[in-house]
Design a protein around this motif. Structure first.
Motif, PDB file in Angstrom:
ATOM      1  N   TYR A 150     -27.246   3.670  -1.888  1.00  8.34           N
ATOM      2  CA  TYR A 150     -25.786   3.711  -1.926  1.00  8.34           C
ATOM      3  C   TYR A 150     -25.303   5.147  -1.886  1.00  8.34           C
ATOM      4  O   TYR A 150     -25.960   6.047  -2.412  1.00  8.34           O
ATOM      5  CB  TYR A 150     -25.262   3.052  -3.214  1.00  8.34           C
ATOM      6  N   ASP A 151     -24.134   5.344  -1.268  1.00 10.84           N
ATOM      7  CA  ASP A 151     -23.432   6.621  -1.331  1.00 10.84           C
ATOM      8  C   ASP A 151     -22.396   6.491  -2.436  1.00 10.84           C
ATOM      9  O   ASP A 151     -21.680   5.497  -2.515  1.00 10.84           O
ATOM     10  CB  ASP A 151     -22.740   6.935  -0.008  1.00 10.84           C
ATOM     11  N   VAL A 152     -22.317   7.516  -3.287  1.00  9.77           N
ATOM     12  CA  VAL A 152     -21.420   7.493  -4.438  1.00  9.77           C
ATOM     13  C   VAL A 152     -20.404   8.612  -4.280  1.00  9.77           C
ATOM     14  O   VAL A 152     -20.770   9.762  -4.044  1.00  9.77           O
ATOM     15  CB  VAL A 152     -22.209   7.659  -5.757  1.00  9.77           C
ATOM     16  N   ASP A 199     -21.589  -6.099  -8.103  1.00  8.48           N
ATOM     17  CA  ASP A 199     -20.848  -4.832  -8.064  1.00  8.48           C
ATOM     18  C   ASP A 199     -20.904  -4.120  -9.408  1.00  8.48           C
ATOM     19  O   ASP A 199     -21.115  -2.911  -9.479  1.00  8.48           O
ATOM     20  CB  ASP A 199     -19.395  -5.061  -7.657  1.00  8.48           C
ATOM     21  N   ILE A 247     -24.495  -2.815 -10.035  1.00  4.73           N
ATOM     22  CA  ILE A 247     -24.775  -1.619  -9.231  1.00  4.73           C
ATOM     23  C   ILE A 247     -24.105  -0.413  -9.868  1.00  4.73           C
ATOM     24  O   ILE A 247     -24.721   0.638 -10.042  1.00  4.73           O
ATOM     25  CB  ILE A 247     -24.299  -1.826  -7.778  1.00  4.73           C
ATOM     26  N   ARG A 248     -22.840  -0.556 -10.249  1.00  2.00           N
ATOM     27  CA  ARG A 248     -22.102   0.543 -10.887  1.00  2.00           C
ATOM     28  C   ARG A 248     -22.791   0.965 -12.194  1.00  2.00           C
ATOM     29  O   ARG A 248     -22.951   2.156 -12.462  1.00  2.00           O
ATOM     30  CB  ARG A 248     -20.659   0.141 -11.153  1.00  2.00           C
ATOM     31  N   ILE A 298     -18.221   3.334  -4.493  1.00  2.00           N
ATOM     32  CA  ILE A 298     -19.646   3.167  -4.194  1.00  2.00           C
ATOM     33  C   ILE A 298     -19.752   2.362  -2.913  1.00  2.00           C
ATOM     34  O   ILE A 298     -19.175   1.272  -2.804  1.00  2.00           O
ATOM     35  CB  ILE A 298     -20.381   2.431  -5.340  1.00  2.00           C
ATOM     36  N   VAL A 299     -20.478   2.908  -1.928  1.00  2.00           N
ATOM     37  CA  VAL A 299     -20.618   2.271  -0.623  1.00  2.00           C
ATOM     38  C   VAL A 299     -22.090   2.204  -0.259  1.00  2.00           C
ATOM     39  O   VAL A 299     -22.816   3.182  -0.438  1.00  2.00           O
ATOM     40  CB  VAL A 299     -19.855   3.085   0.462  1.00  2.00           C
ATOM     41  N   ARG A 300     -22.512   1.067   0.258  1.00  2.00           N
ATOM     42  CA  ARG A 300     -23.914   0.936   0.665  1.00  2.00           C
ATOM     43  C   ARG A 300     -24.187   1.918   1.813  1.00  2.00           C
ATOM     44  O   ARG A 300     -23.406   2.025   2.758  1.00  2.00           O
ATOM     45  CB  ARG A 300     -24.207  -0.489   1.119  1.00  2.00           C
ATOM     46  N   SER A 301     -25.285   2.648   1.716  1.00  2.00           N
ATOM     47  CA  SER A 301     -25.641   3.634   2.739  1.00  2.00           C
ATOM     48  C   SER A 301     -25.976   2.941   4.050  1.00  2.00           C
ATOM     49  O   SER A 301     -26.501   1.822   4.057  1.00  2.00           O
ATOM     50  CB  SER A 301     -26.857   4.463   2.279  1.00  2.00           C
TER      51      SER A 301
END
Length: 77
Positions: free
Chosen positions: A18-20, A44, A47-48, A72-75
């Motif tokens: 993930y990209d944070v 969600d 993951i957070r 937070i976005v999945r890479s």
């Protein structure tokens, strides 16, 4: 002998990247989250929580306070 079709099991080993994004505009790419966190009913939140735990560990070791996460976005694969 006939075999019934079985639904493939979700693989719960390994990691998802993930990209944070943080409140100061910075981004950390490819943060690893255990794939098992995706199996949670509220993925969600799981993951957070996993990323926030990593941030607390990093902050403790660096002596800097953790930054607030904005997104937070999945890479991309």
């Amino acid at each position: 002998m006939l075999r019934s079709k079985q639904k493939p099991k979700v693989q719960d080993t390994g990691y998802v990247l993930y990209d944070v994004y943080y409140e100061d505009g910075s981004r950390r790419s490819n943060r690893r989250v255990p794939r098992a966190a995706l199996l949670d009913l509220d993925a969600d939140t799981a993951i957070r929580q996993a990323i926030e735990e990593q941030d607390r560990d990093i902050a403790e070791k660096s002596g800097r306070p953790p930054l607030a996460i904005t997104k937070i976005v999945r890479s991309a694969a």
